[in-house]
Structure formats: C-alpha cells, structure tokens
Design an enzyme around this catalytic site. Structure first.
Site, short mmCIF file in Angstrom:
data_model
loop_
_atom_site.label_atom_id
_atom_site.label_comp_id
_atom_site.label_asym_id
_atom_site.label_seq_id
_atom_site.Cartn_x
_atom_site.Cartn_y
_atom_site.Cartn_z
N GLY A 1 2.83 7.68 3.82
CA GLY A 1 3.97 6.78 3.72
C GLY A 1 3.64 5.53 2.94
CB THR A 2 5.65 3.06 1.40
OG1 THR A 2 5.84 4.20 0.55
CG2 THR A 2 5.49 1.82 0.54
CB VAL A 3 1.60 -0.14 3.99
CG1 VAL A 3 1.34 -1.28 4.98
CG2 VAL A 3 0.97 1.14 4.49
CE LYS B 1 1.04 5.39 6.61
NZ LYS B 1 -0.29 5.98 6.75
N GLY C 1 0.82 -1.21 0.00
CA GLY C 1 0.00 0.00 0.00
C GLY C 1 0.84 1.25 0.00
NE ARG C 2 4.33 2.42 -4.10
CZ ARG C 2 5.61 2.50 -3.78
NH1 ARG C 2 6.02 3.52 -3.03
NH2 ARG C 2 6.47 1.61 -4.19
CG ASP D 1 -7.36 10.76 4.44
OD1 ASP D 1 -8.17 11.23 3.62
OD2 ASP D 1 -6.31 10.19 4.12
#
Length: 800
Positions: free
Chosen positions: A527-529, A543, A522-523, A635
């Site tokens: 950040g990036t997961v 993450k 995921g992104r 969010d």
C-alpha cells in the site's frame, strides 16, 4: 514614437523573454520545483521537455518526454520506483556540481554519481536538454560532460543513444504504472542482446528463441567483445552481435523511439500524422507472435491468440486466477494431489498446448503410457508434454515440475497431459472451454417437466406463507440494526480495541489527518504511506493498504495480534481503520525515513550501521521467539527498517507480508504464495521447501552485506570471474573478494578493505565490520539448518 507601437514592442520583448525562459538551462545553485509546472527544461527544437511528470495521485517523477505527440510520451525517468510528492519536492544543481532530487521532507531520492569538482570547475556547470532528448550536465562551453541521461536509460532508446554492456532497458509495469516492470533488454554474458522475463517467482530468456542451439539461425553471433548497439535517425538499428533491423518507414527523418513495452515486446515507433493528430506508429517489433513472450499469462495458464479478439489468457482446468486484476500472477490449483497415493490422479489431454521449460527430465522414445508412469513417479510433476519428432522418428516426453509460459497454437505438434485428481476429472472450469455447456436428453426433460407440474400447487401455497413471514422478518431485522447502531454510537465503546493507545479510527478522521491523503512518504507492494497529524497533534504515518477481499474479522484478528507486539526495535502501531474496503493502519512517524534511503547518503558512519544491525536483530529475535505469537516478517529489507532519533536507532516495520502462526504449530509451510522481495528471498521460497523463521535470517544476512558493501542485492556488480556490469549476487561477490584478497595480500592487511562501502573508506572499525560480514555469511547459508537463529545472531554481535 507612437505610444501604441511602443507598447507593442514591449509586449513582443516580454513574450520573447518568457518563451526563452522555458529553454533556459539549469545553472549551478538553482532548482526546479514540482509546485511550478512551468519549471521545465525544453530542447531548442521543442521536441523534448524535462520536468516533473505526474505518475499517480500526488506522485511525480522527474522525467523527459516528447512534446510533439498528441499525448506526452515519457522516454526517461530519474526516480521511476520512488516518486516524490507534489509539495516541496525539487531538482537542484548543487554548488559542488551534484544533481539531486529531494522530496518534501528534504530526503534525497535520487542523485547523480559525479566526481567532486573544484569551485572553479563547478562554477561553469549547467544542465541542458539537447535536441536529441539527452539531458546533459556539462561545462558551459560543452567541452566536458559530467553526467548524461543517455548513460542510464529506463525503457526507451532514442536515436544516437547507445545501448552498452553496462546499460539496459527495463519495461514499465503497465500503461499507467511507470515503475520498473518484468521485462529487460540487455547484453547477456555471452555477448548476445536478449530479452529477459524477470518474473515474480522465476526468470527466463525468450528472445532470441531460447531453444536455438545455433544462434546463427537467428542472425546473431557470440563472437564479439564490444557489446553495443545504436539506433540512427533514419530508423536503422545495428548491434555488435550482428542483430540488424530497420523501420518500415526507413529513411524518413521523423522522431523515433525503441521501447521495451509493458507486455514484454520490443518495438520501434515512429511519430506520424494520424486522424487524431501526431501519434506513434509501430514500424518494427521483435516478436510478431506475442504469446511467445514469457510471463504474459503467469503460471498454470495458457495464452492464445486470434485476429478477432486478440491475445487472451485462460486458466487450466482445475485452476483459478490468483489475482483477478493481474494475469502475471497466473492461476492457482483448486485441488490437492496426495504424494502417497499415485492411483488417485490421472491425466487430461490438452491438444496443441505447449509449456516451455521447467522439465524434470526429457526421456526419448517413450510410449504415452510410459510417459505417464514417469510423471507419476514424482510428487511435484504437474503434467507432461508429449510429442513426436518427425526428423528423428522418436517420441519425446517432458515431465514438468512447473507449468510456465503456456500457449495454445494450432501448428504445435504435441499435446500437454495435465495431471488432475480422478475425483475432479468430470468437472471442467477452463474459462474458454467450448464443451462446458449442459445438455439434457428428451427423456430427462420430460421427467423434469412432470416433477415441476406436480409441485406447482405446493409452491403457490408456500409462497403465500413465505410472503407473510418475510414481512415479519424485515421488521425484526430493522429493529435489530437500529439497536446495534445505537449501541455502537458511543465513542467511548467503539474507539479502542486493546488498550487506550490502540484506537479504531474512522476513514473520515484519517482523511482529515492526512489532508486528503496529500503527502506521500512511502510506497510498497502492500500500500501507500501518508504523513498525517492526529487530533492530539501527534505526527504519524498512515498506511493505506491496497484494496483486498480480506474480511473485517480476518483483518481485525491480524491487527489484534500485531497490536500486542511491544519492542523498542519494532514500529509501534497506534490504531487502525476498517470501513467497507478501506483498510488502514496508523504508525508512529520516523523522521529519518528508511535504511534504504540513508544507505545512499553520508549520514550513516560505521558506528550507526553496527547499531542498526544489532537493533534490527533484536527486533526480529523478539518476533521469532519472544512475543505472544510466533511471527514471520517475510519481507526483511532496508526499505522496511525505519530510523529515528539523532542516533538513527532502527525499528522494523511493515508486517503486511507476515505469516502469523501459533508457537505449537509444527507445519510452517502453509503459505499460499511466495512472499518477499527479489534479492532478499531465501532459497526455500524458490524450491517450495518448508518456510520457517530462517527465511527472515537469510534476508537479514543480505541486509548486513548491503550495509557493509553499499551494494544492492538486485544491482549489477562486477565479479572477478565476470566482466564489468554483469550480474553477480552480492553474496558471491563478497566471497570472491574475500578469497582473492586472502590469497594475494599479506597477513597485515584486512580483506575488509576489498569490500567496504566507499563512503566508509578509512573511517571504520575493521573488527566490527569483519564481524558483520562473518555473521552475514552464516545467515545466508543455502541450507536453512546451517543458519543461526536471530537470538544467536544477537549474541554473536554483542559478544565482541
């Protein structure tokens, strides 16, 4: 036959078969793998290739690119905003004729919207890359086209590819960032081809010039209905709104492309021979003055240009860059102006500086003093534009509630008067101000030298004492840090923050758990997961937050609060890492991915969708009203609702944009900048109103409508009042469908039939789906006071 000749013939045949294998079409039931770089389709003329293109660290997009340029130039991407990882991902042509892109865990990232084909029709299908750069899924005799990449361009239009009312070009974010950017070329609802800046906070048109009342001056016309444009191979472009232009090398048959670049300009390129090889040369561009492009420098900043240094951005006086790495965020004020004390602010003249739009009003024939008074009447007035219109013989006053699209041009016949606090007028921190040097008079210089000479002896004496003291201090500091290091070396003391389940990990442990951060799942903006396996064999999601200047104490305080949240519909955090600039969180792993991924599949029937709605509401209600701290998510969207178990139970995730407040705090508006995702954001964000838990309620309502209708809030939808492909919000679309259906159908028919997701047609409980829509419409009320709380939402859903 001589053996050497036989070997030579065999080699030639093998080479021939290898080269032809590169141009083989993708047939029904076969696939292309990301792990095999040679798995690529190549056009017969060798100009184009289609395959997996690297867009980041272990991130790939299925793309089409030019192979003849010195650097591979991408012209189309299937999954530009959702890259797949470099192991196990593949593009497959299924036996039913659908083309799908899956990641390493088998989740469909992208798929063609193709009709269901009979086994006979599907058996004749093939995927082929044509000499035009068009990737086409068609029958083996090429008589029937099922799908083609030319119908869904990204940022580039190729010769013979039509731009239509239902297609658009959207820039990438940066030279090395291929995700969707902020600029769009499309046919507006007035039938005119325009460039639009889709900013982080606001949107605005900038080409053709938005101040033109008569589009004929720009060579355009609204009077057409076809809405199409096309570039031919000779370098000539023509569209239905009478726009026409040609390349500087018009008539020469060379590869070409028309691209909306990341800086917002529309440029026509030709591939030509240069000293470095074959490279792209600009042969036409929409805007020669690049500072006319909106959003280039962000709010509260000015764009300027000179031939020596090119284009540059600078903050206004009294402002500083919000994000030192990205000018699109603009600048933020370093001062506050009180609304109740008008006499505390004044104005500074900035010559030749223009800010377009965001006018509170535009009174005519006002004096400069009168214009100042007009601005001071409004608390949110940031300054005013003042200019003399020679043709009309009057002064024009434009008070501004926002300072957007600023530029400095010597030929602008007006000035900006910036509103600043009187106490700060003597300070000037504009980066490019030429008058910011310090100057001293000769009398002041003499006084400084005299003072310096009188203090020299004293300073020498103090220096000797300081050196001795410093040596002692250094020894004490070394002993202190040795003691501190030994005290924290015990893993039983340093590992856990709150409970035995919430552990502090080292960066090395996370690197090992993720195999060097190799598998991206995921992104997001935060950040990036990555997928990982902890030492106790628990599968997890780690993450890695984007690097920030957040201090360790601030990060730990936030993690401490989040770690105390405990609810079955909230993602569970198992630990964290904070080392240097590294900030990481480790979560439980959710095998079904996000709601966003599943909404485009057939995995979610009406029952699962209803339970997801209830579970998500319960999780948000806990955040708002039941947990130890009052938390706003800020969010809420399908990407942040993760699913697990065979029943696809939901868990709300990603609190990276949360605002943590005490229950007793009365002012919930202390947000430094807008938070959330376009399409899901409540009106409060846009109008600078106090931020409460009702912003999450609004976002939740949008998610409910998306779950019922299957339509994204940021997509292109057809409304009853607009033409096909025009932008209509999902809220407006649902209301129109309901009203029109109620007015035109009998009482025995339900309006839900007009809006239900096609994947659920004929297979849903009308009462339950109608309930979701009714609750959703209450949640998305414009006035926050008309929206229910999340606890009330839970009660409404469970009452029926």
């Amino acid at each position: 036959m001589d053996i050497s000749i036989l070997i030579l013939l065999l080699c030639l045949l093998q080479a021939s078969s290898l080269s032809s294998s590169e141009t083989l079409d993708l047939l029904r039931g076969s696939s292309l793998s990301v792990e095999k770089p040679s798995d690529a389709l190549v056009s017969a003329n060798g100009e184009f290739s289609a395959g997996f293109f690297p867009v980041g660290d272990n991130a790939f997009c299925f793309s089409i690119w030019f192979t003849l340029s010195s650097a591979r130039t991408v012209v189309w991407m299937a999954n530009r905003d959702d890259p797949v990882d470099g192991k196990g991902s593949q593009l497959s042509l299924l036996k039913d004729g659908k083309l799908i892109l899956t990641n390493s865990v088998g989740i469909t990232i992208w798929a063609t919207r193709t009709p269901v084909l009979t086994s006979f029709d599907a058996s004749k299908l093939q995927l082929q890359l044509l000499n035009t750069g068009n990737l086409v899924l068609h029958s083996s005799d090429q008589s029937v086209v099922i799908w083609q990449s030319f119908d869904s361009p990204t940022d580039t239009l190729l010769p013979q590819q039509a731009l239509t009312r239902v297609s658009s070009l959207i820039s990438k974010k940066g030279e090395a960032d291929y995700s969707s950017g902020y600029y769009k070329l499309y046919f507006d609802n007035d039938n005119v081809l325009r460039l639009l800046h889709q900013g982080i906070t606001v949107s605005s048109l900038y080409w053709p010039a938005p101040w033109l009342d008569d589009l004929g001056k720009a060579g355009r016309s609204k009077y057409n209905t076809s809405r199409d444009g096309i570039l031919n191979v000779t370098g000539y472009f023509q569209s239905s709104d009478h726009l026409a232009f040609q390349a500087a090398d018009f008539g020469v048959l060379v590869p070409r492309r028309l691209t909306v670049d990341s800086d917002g300009n529309l440029r026509l390129y030709s591939l030509q021979e240069t000293n470095e090889g074959r490279d792209w040369v600009v042969t036409w561009q929409a805007l020669s003055i690049t500072c006319q492009i909106h959003g280039i420098c962000g709010p509260n900043s000015v764009c300027s240009y000179d031939h020596a240094s090119g284009r540059k951005c600078s903050c206004l006086r009294g402002f500083k860059m919000e994000d030192p790495t990205d000018w699109s965020f603009g600048c933020m004020p370093e001062f506050n102006i009180s609304c109740s004390h008008r006499n505390e602010s004044s104005f500074v003249q900035l010559a030749y500086v223009e800010f377009y739009g965001s006018d509170i009003e535009a009174p005519s024939n006002r004096s400069l003093r009168s214009c100042e008074e007009q601005c001071l009447k409004y608390c949110d007035c940031k300054g005013f534009q003042f200019k003399f219109i020679a043709d009309e013989g009057v002064n024009k006053c434009y008070p501004k509630f926002m300072l957007l699209n600023g530029r400095r041009t010597p030929n602008f016949e007006g000035d900006l008067y910036l509103r600043l606090p009187k106490a700060g007028l003597s300070h000037n921190n504009t980066p490019d101000n030429e008058n910011s040097r310090l100057e001293c008079s000769s009398e002041a210089s003499k006084q400084v030298r005299k003072t310096y000479e009188n203090k020299t002896v004293k300073l020498l004496l103090w220096f000797a004492i300081a050196v001795g003291g410093a040596e002692v201090t250094c020894v004490l500091l070394v002993l202190f840090f040795l003691f501190r290091t030994n005290r924290h070396s015990d893993p039983t003391e340093q590992g856990y923050l709150l409970t035995t389940r919430f552990r502090r990990f080292t960066f090395a442990e996370f690197r090992k758990a993720t195999k060097g951060f190799s598998e991206v799942i995921g992104r997001g903006a935060g950040g990036t997961v990555y997928k990982g396996v902890l030492p106790d064999q628990r599968v997890c999601a780690i993450k890695r937050l984007n690097e920030a200047n957040q201090g360790e104490a601030e990060f730990l305080a936030e993690v401490n609060i989040i770690g105390r949240l405990n609810h079955m519909n909230l993602i569970e955090i198992w630990g964290y890492c904070v080392e240097g600039k590294h900030r990481l969180l480790v979560y439980e792993y959710m095998e079904h991915g996000s709601l966003a991924e599943n909404l485009t599949s057939n995995a979610l029937d009406w029952e699962k969708r209803f339970e997801i709605a209830v579970g998500t509401a319960k999780g948000l209600a806990y955040l708002h009203e039941e947990c130890l701290e009052w938390v706003l998510h800020c969010d809420v969207k399908p990407q942040n609702i993760l699913l697990y178990s065979d029943h696809y139970q939901p868990k709300v995730a990603d609190f990276g944009l949360s605002k943590l407040l005490n229950r007793s705090e009365l002012d919930h508006s202390s947000f430094s900048k807008m938070r959330g995702t376009r399409g899901y954001m409540a009106p409060e964000w846009l109008y600078n109103l106090p931020i409460t838990s009702k912003v999450d309620v609004y976002s939740y309502g949008i998610v409910l409508l998306e779950m019922v209708t299957g339509k994204s809030p940021t997509g292109m939808h057809s409304s009853n009042s607009g033409g096909a492909g025009e932008y209509t919000s999902v809220v407006k679309l649902v209301k129109e469908k309901i009203n029109n259906n109620i007015a035109s159908t009998s009482a025995n028919e339900s309006w839900i039939q007009a809006i239900i997701d096609p994947r659920m047609v004929g297979k849903y409980d009308s009462a339950k789906m109608e309930l979701l829509v009714k609750v959703a419409l209450q949640c998305v009320a414009d006035d926050k006071d008309d929206r229910p709380t999340m606890n009330q939402v839970v009660e409404m859903l469970l009452r029926h």
